[in-house]
Write an enzyme that holds these catalytic residues in place. Sequence first.
Site, PDB file in Angstrom:
ATOM      1  N   ASP A   1      89.643  75.045  63.176  1.00 11.73           N
ATOM      2  CA  ASP A   1      89.355  73.791  63.890  1.00 11.73           C
ATOM      3  C   ASP A   1      89.022  72.659  62.916  1.00 11.73           C
ATOM      4  O   ASP A   1      87.861  72.300  62.732  1.00 11.73           O
ATOM      5  CB  ASP A   1      88.198  74.052  64.857  1.00 11.73           C
ATOM      6  CG  ASP A   1      87.940  72.895  65.804  1.00 11.73           C
ATOM      7  OD1 ASP A   1      88.817  72.013  65.915  1.00 11.73           O
ATOM      8  OD2 ASP A   1      86.869  72.889  66.442  1.00 11.73           O
TER       9      ASP A   1
ATOM     10  N   GLY B   1      82.792  67.989  65.220  1.00  7.55           N
ATOM     11  CA  GLY B   1      83.361  67.375  64.036  1.00  7.55           C
ATOM     12  C   GLY B   1      82.347  66.899  63.029  1.00  7.55           C
ATOM     13  O   GLY B   1      82.691  66.567  61.896  1.00  7.55           O
TER      14      GLY B   1
END
Length: 273
Positions: A135, A234
């Site tokens: 990811d 993130g």
Amino acid sequence: MRGSLTRALAGALGLVTAATGLVAGAAPAVADGVVVGGSPAAIADAPWVVALSSRDRFGGTRAGQFCGGVVVAPTKVLTAAHCLGREVLGGAPWQLRDFSVIAGRAALLGQGGQEVRIADTWVNPDYDPSTNSGDLAVLTLAESLPQSYVIEVAPPGGAAENPGTAARVYGWGDTTGSGRYASSLRSAQVQVLPDAACERAYPGGFGGVSYRGDTMLCAGDPGGGRDACQGDSGGPLVAGGLLVGLVSWGSGCGEAENPGVYTRVSTVLPKRI
């Protein structure tokens, strides 16, 4: 979203509904702090933390913030690949006319810092949306940020990834697990946990998602109460002054039995970006 697979889908889609006036149910989560159990963070102490922003997509209430990122070169920012999904952005990244990063600013609506347009995006080709393995995405900025904003990435197998190592997670995400988002940067101290802790929490099977230690890093508070949450996706996990992880996924927020799962940057980041 910590309850389904990703934190960002709950956080980002919640911001979309707030901006458009649509109604959506709150994500089921339990938490008791900010960045769950955290405290205010000075941007001078963490200049590499940036906010991903699109006011066109997410409205101006939080300056368009929907995910976090981290500066690893003057024109390169890392974030979670799932932050760039169509479910979040409503289309391809290039279709967002005002897609940018907010750098050098702790308060989203405050003064100072700069907003820099994103010129290009790269999503890890090995990213698997069904499992969240790999990811990671790389954003290329239209203008350079100061070299002082850059943080070094931990080497594969380095001491910063060792279980028991103190670490900090940063973001502007949900402060309670029920849709209350921070307006200024927060951080929480956690620790790197053994892979076995996340393997127990996320064994997979029956359609569940399993933890993979080769592309994922396990971190949290063994006693619970400190964690990342929706909207933090993130954002960086930092240990020993090095970047070790990106907020990726988990179940709930701040639950001792469900640690946070982070992208293991040292093994997923391409050697040349």
